[in-house]
Design a protein around this motif. Structure first.
Motif, PDB file in Angstrom:
ATOM      1  N   MET A 133       0.654  -1.310  -0.149  1.00  0.00           N
ATOM      2  CA  MET A 133      -0.123  -0.219   0.045  1.00  0.00           C
ATOM      3  C   MET A 133       0.822   1.105  -0.050  1.00  0.00           C
ATOM      4  O   MET A 133       1.673   1.294   0.576  1.00  0.00           O
ATOM      5  CB  MET A 133      -1.146  -0.069   1.129  1.00  0.00           C
ATOM      6  N   LYS A 134       0.689   2.172  -0.821  1.00  0.00           N
ATOM      7  CA  LYS A 134       1.313   3.420  -0.919  1.00  0.00           C
ATOM      8  C   LYS A 134       0.659   4.482  -0.085  1.00  0.00           C
ATOM      9  O   LYS A 134      -0.593   4.670  -0.202  1.00  0.00           O
ATOM     10  CB  LYS A 134       1.508   3.919  -2.301  1.00  0.00           C
ATOM     11  N   ILE A 135       1.469   5.078   0.759  1.00  0.00           N
ATOM     12  CA  ILE A 135       0.816   5.928   1.657  1.00  0.00           C
ATOM     13  C   ILE A 135       1.629   7.504   1.851  1.00  0.00           C
ATOM     14  O   ILE A 135       2.737   7.321   2.008  1.00  0.00           O
ATOM     15  CB  ILE A 135       0.726   5.365   3.230  1.00  0.00           C
ATOM     16  N   ALA A 136       1.094   8.572   1.201  1.00  0.00           N
ATOM     17  CA  ALA A 136       1.597   9.782   1.715  1.00  0.00           C
ATOM     18  C   ALA A 136       1.350  10.265   2.905  1.00  0.00           C
ATOM     19  O   ALA A 136       0.351  10.374   3.172  1.00  0.00           O
ATOM     20  CB  ALA A 136       0.999  10.570   0.337  1.00  0.00           C
ATOM     21  N   VAL A 137       2.505  10.567   3.358  1.00  0.00           N
ATOM     22  CA  VAL A 137       2.406  11.087   4.865  1.00  0.00           C
ATOM     23  C   VAL A 137       2.863  12.690   4.645  1.00  0.00           C
ATOM     24  O   VAL A 137       3.984  12.977   4.825  1.00  0.00           O
ATOM     25  CB  VAL A 137       3.162  10.345   5.721  1.00  0.00           C
ATOM     26  N   ILE A 138       1.960  13.564   4.922  1.00  0.00           N
ATOM     27  CA  ILE A 138       2.184  14.721   4.933  1.00  0.00           C
ATOM     28  C   ILE A 138       2.399  15.419   6.189  1.00  0.00           C
ATOM     29  O   ILE A 138       1.812  15.025   7.323  1.00  0.00           O
ATOM     30  CB  ILE A 138       0.854  15.756   4.273  1.00  0.00           C
ATOM     31  N   GLY A 139       3.454  16.238   6.497  1.00  0.00           N
ATOM     32  CA  GLY A 139       4.153  16.429   7.807  1.00  0.00           C
ATOM     33  C   GLY A 139       5.111  15.094   8.193  1.00  0.00           C
ATOM     34  O   GLY A 139       5.149  14.873   9.222  1.00  0.00           O
ATOM     35  N   GLY A 140       5.495  14.444   7.158  1.00  0.00           N
ATOM     36  CA  GLY A 140       6.190  13.020   7.587  1.00  0.00           C
ATOM     37  C   GLY A 140       7.487  13.230   8.042  1.00  0.00           C
ATOM     38  O   GLY A 140       8.212  12.252   8.191  1.00  0.00           O
ATOM     39  N   THR A 141       7.950  14.477   8.120  1.00  0.00           N
ATOM     40  CA  THR A 141       9.274  14.613   8.855  1.00  0.00           C
ATOM     41  C   THR A 141       9.272  15.297  10.157  1.00  0.00           C
ATOM     42  O   THR A 141       9.955  15.463  11.029  1.00  0.00           O
ATOM     43  CB  THR A 141      10.411  15.705   7.979  1.00  0.00           C
ATOM     44  N   GLY A 142       8.051  15.367  10.889  1.00  0.00           N
ATOM     45  CA  GLY A 142       7.660  15.826  12.299  1.00  0.00           C
ATOM     46  C   GLY A 142       7.897  14.941  13.176  1.00  0.00           C
ATOM     47  O   GLY A 142       8.239  13.691  12.796  1.00  0.00           O
ATOM     48  N   LEU A 143       7.339  15.307  14.492  1.00  0.00           N
ATOM     49  CA  LEU A 143       7.405  14.497  15.628  1.00  0.00           C
ATOM     50  C   LEU A 143       6.560  13.097  15.277  1.00  0.00           C
ATOM     51  O   LEU A 143       7.125  12.083  15.416  1.00  0.00           O
ATOM     52  CB  LEU A 143       6.991  14.989  16.977  1.00  0.00           C
ATOM     53  N   ILE A 144       5.535  13.397  14.913  1.00  0.00           N
ATOM     54  CA  ILE A 144       4.497  12.071  14.603  1.00  0.00           C
ATOM     55  C   ILE A 144       4.743  11.516  13.583  1.00  0.00           C
ATOM     56  O   ILE A 144       4.854  10.439  13.121  1.00  0.00           O
ATOM     57  CB  ILE A 144       2.976  12.428  14.814  1.00  0.00           C
ATOM     58  N   GLY A 145       5.004  12.133  12.343  1.00  0.00           N
ATOM     59  CA  GLY A 145       4.916  11.804  10.883  1.00  0.00           C
ATOM     60  C   GLY A 145       6.246  10.956  10.459  1.00  0.00           C
ATOM     61  O   GLY A 145       5.910   9.980   9.967  1.00  0.00           O
ATOM     62  N   SER A 146       7.402  11.439  11.169  1.00  0.00           N
ATOM     63  CA  SER A 146       8.598  10.471  10.980  1.00  0.00           C
ATOM     64  C   SER A 146       8.447   9.196  11.544  1.00  0.00           C
ATOM     65  O   SER A 146       8.886   8.187  10.912  1.00  0.00           O
ATOM     66  CB  SER A 146       9.814  11.333  11.589  1.00  0.00           C
ATOM     67  N   GLN A 147       7.778   9.218  12.884  1.00  0.00           N
ATOM     68  CA  GLN A 147       7.689   7.708  13.416  1.00  0.00           C
ATOM     69  C   GLN A 147       6.643   6.984  12.544  1.00  0.00           C
ATOM     70  O   GLN A 147       6.821   5.493  12.482  1.00  0.00           O
ATOM     71  CB  GLN A 147       7.255   7.933  14.769  1.00  0.00           C
ATOM     72  N   VAL A 148       5.259   7.520  11.986  1.00  0.00           N
ATOM     73  CA  VAL A 148       4.385   6.878  11.210  1.00  0.00           C
ATOM     74  C   VAL A 148       5.139   6.377  10.158  1.00  0.00           C
ATOM     75  O   VAL A 148       5.013   5.199   9.662  1.00  0.00           O
ATOM     76  CB  VAL A 148       3.424   7.880  10.773  1.00  0.00           C
ATOM     77  N   VAL A 149       5.985   6.919   9.194  1.00  0.00           N
ATOM     78  CA  VAL A 149       6.849   6.540   8.027  1.00  0.00           C
ATOM     79  C   VAL A 149       7.524   5.468   8.573  1.00  0.00           C
ATOM     80  O   VAL A 149       7.396   4.470   7.765  1.00  0.00           O
ATOM     81  CB  VAL A 149       7.592   7.644   7.625  1.00  0.00           C
ATOM     82  N   LYS A 150       8.365   5.491   9.348  1.00  0.00           N
ATOM     83  CA  LYS A 150       9.102   4.083  10.016  1.00  0.00           C
ATOM     84  C   LYS A 150       8.166   3.049  10.315  1.00  0.00           C
ATOM     85  O   LYS A 150       8.666   2.030   9.747  1.00  0.00           O
ATOM     86  CB  LYS A 150       9.809   4.734  11.264  1.00  0.00           C
ATOM     87  N   ILE A 151       7.042   3.215  11.087  1.00  0.00           N
ATOM     88  CA  ILE A 151       6.397   2.010  11.271  1.00  0.00           C
ATOM     89  C   ILE A 151       5.599   1.466  10.029  1.00  0.00           C
ATOM     90  O   ILE A 151       5.959   0.148   9.945  1.00  0.00           O
ATOM     91  CB  ILE A 151       5.283   2.656  12.376  1.00  0.00           C
ATOM     92  N   LEU A 152       5.261   1.949   9.221  1.00  0.00           N
ATOM     93  CA  LEU A 152       4.624   1.776   7.873  1.00  0.00           C
ATOM     94  C   LEU A 152       5.563   1.047   7.148  1.00  0.00           C
ATOM     95  O   LEU A 152       5.299   0.102   6.463  1.00  0.00           O
ATOM     96  CB  LEU A 152       3.996   2.721   7.369  1.00  0.00           C
ATOM     97  N   ASN A 153       6.721   1.543   6.906  1.00  0.00           N
ATOM     98  CA  ASN A 153       7.488   0.972   6.064  1.00  0.00           C
ATOM     99  C   ASN A 153       8.144  -0.372   6.502  1.00  0.00           C
ATOM    100  O   ASN A 153       8.345  -1.346   5.812  1.00  0.00           O
ATOM    101  CB  ASN A 153       8.733   2.106   5.731  1.00  0.00           C
ATOM    102  N   ALA A 154       8.145  -0.496   8.058  1.00  0.00           N
ATOM    103  CA  ALA A 154       8.792  -1.572   8.402  1.00  0.00           C
ATOM    104  C   ALA A 154       7.773  -2.541   8.247  1.00  0.00           C
ATOM    105  O   ALA A 154       8.118  -3.913   8.544  1.00  0.00           O
ATOM    106  CB  ALA A 154       9.075  -1.321  10.002  1.00  0.00           C
ATOM    107  N   ALA A 155       6.557  -2.227   8.202  1.00  0.00           N
ATOM    108  CA  ALA A 155       5.500  -3.188   8.087  1.00  0.00           C
ATOM    109  C   ALA A 155       5.313  -3.757   6.461  1.00  0.00           C
ATOM    110  O   ALA A 155       4.452  -4.366   6.330  1.00  0.00           O
ATOM    111  CB  ALA A 155       3.977  -2.756   8.557  1.00  0.00           C
ATOM    112  N   GLY A 156       5.984  -3.087   5.569  1.00  0.00           N
ATOM    113  CA  GLY A 156       6.104  -3.373   4.320  1.00  0.00           C
ATOM    114  C   GLY A 156       5.264  -2.642   3.419  1.00  0.00           C
ATOM    115  O   GLY A 156       5.167  -2.730   2.280  1.00  0.00           O
ATOM    116  N   HIS A 157       4.748  -1.391   3.942  1.00  0.00           N
ATOM    117  CA  HIS A 157       4.142  -0.632   2.992  1.00  0.00           C
ATOM    118  C   HIS A 157       5.296   0.319   2.514  1.00  0.00           C
ATOM    119  O   HIS A 157       6.316   0.453   2.948  1.00  0.00           O
ATOM    120  CB  HIS A 157       3.186   0.226   3.893  1.00  0.00           C
ATOM    121  N   GLU A 158       4.656   1.218   1.686  1.00  0.00           N
ATOM    122  CA  GLU A 158       5.571   2.279   0.699  1.00  0.00           C
ATOM    123  C   GLU A 158       4.847   3.723   1.538  1.00  0.00           C
ATOM    124  O   GLU A 158       3.944   4.097   0.935  1.00  0.00           O
ATOM    125  CB  GLU A 158       5.348   2.356  -0.604  1.00  0.00           C
TER     126      GLU A 158
END
Length: 246
Positions: free
Chosen positions: A1-26
């Motif tokens: 699944m491809k997920i665009a994370v707006i604010g993906g470099t902030g406190l929450i967003g950066s962690q969300v990106v890491k979690i989703l990519n670790a789970a096999g998402h893009e």
């Protein structure tokens, strides 16, 4: 699944990106540094191209009277682009009890953000969180004078940003809620008592002065900021979080 994370470099967003990519998402972080300007809409088409889900974790740069206009403009831009690109779930992060604190313009702005999303044409999910542990020192810095740290006795139920990010990632990876998930920490504190715990853990000898009028959270009536029935309760306690940061 491809997920665009707006604010993906902030406190929450950066962690969300890491979690989703670790789970096999893009999961792709999107921010001004990647060419996205949510206020003008510049870069939105590129950011949402091929995205199944978009998580909007951006925030108003101020908490003042400019915040409603920020959320109205950015949500109008995002919802229009999400509909154009066939995004199947637009996720936002909001605040538990925001509608119960009308005296705070920023909280009214967050309710506006939610309402715009609900009224739009795209499937959506709203994650409502309580205050973050990470913000407690900043809250205390706003209300310091020569007598000490002034804090109101407002009840709050704070949580770790890591637990917030885990819940946002979970919602992003699932079907659109077309509704709201509430999340909160495992403990309720009075804000003045939380201030005392924080200062003691830091070896800070400044006194905490209980002040019903101090800071923005003095505007929250009763248990407005406490999670309601049905909320997902995180496991990380405040003292465990403090210990992990030493």
């Amino acid at each position: 699944m491809k997920i665009a994370v707006i604010g993906g470099t902030g406190l929450i967003g950066s962690q969300v990106v890491k979690i989703l990519n670790a789970a096999g998402h893009e999961a792709v972080p999107q921010s001004p540094s990647t060419g996205l300007d949510l206020l003008s809409g510049r870069g939105l088409d590129e950011a949402l191209e091929g995205a199944d889900v978009v998580a909007n974790l951006s925030n108003s740069p101020t908490f003042d009277d400019a915040s409603p206009a920020f959320f109205r403009t950015t949500m109008d831009n995002l919802i229009g682009a999400a509909a154009k690109h066939g995004v199947g779930n637009v996720v936002i992060l909001s605040i538990v009890g925001a509608e119960l604190v009308p005296d705070l313009v920023y909280y009214r702005a967050k309710v506006l953000q939610e309402d715009l999303l609900k009224a739009g044409p795209v499937p959506y999910s709203i994650v409502r969180a309580t205050q973050f542990f990470e913000f407690i020192p900043s809250v205390m810095d706003w209300v310091v004078d020569e007598k000490g740290v002034h804090l109101p006795p407002t009840p709050i139920q704070p949580m770790a940003s890591a637990d917030v990010a885990a819940q946002v990632a979970d919602v992003c990876a699932g079907p659109a809620l077309n509704g709201t998930r509430q999340i909160a920490g495992p403990e309720v504190f009075r804000l003045d008592e939380l201030g005392k715990i924080t200062l003691a853990a830091q070896g800070d000898q400044r006194p905490v002065v209980t002040d019903d009028t101090a800071g923005m959270f003095a505007a929250a009536p009763g248990d407005a900021l406490i999670a309601k029935e049905g909320a997902v309760i995180a496991k990380t306690t405040f003292r465990d979080w403090l210990a992990s940061r030493r």
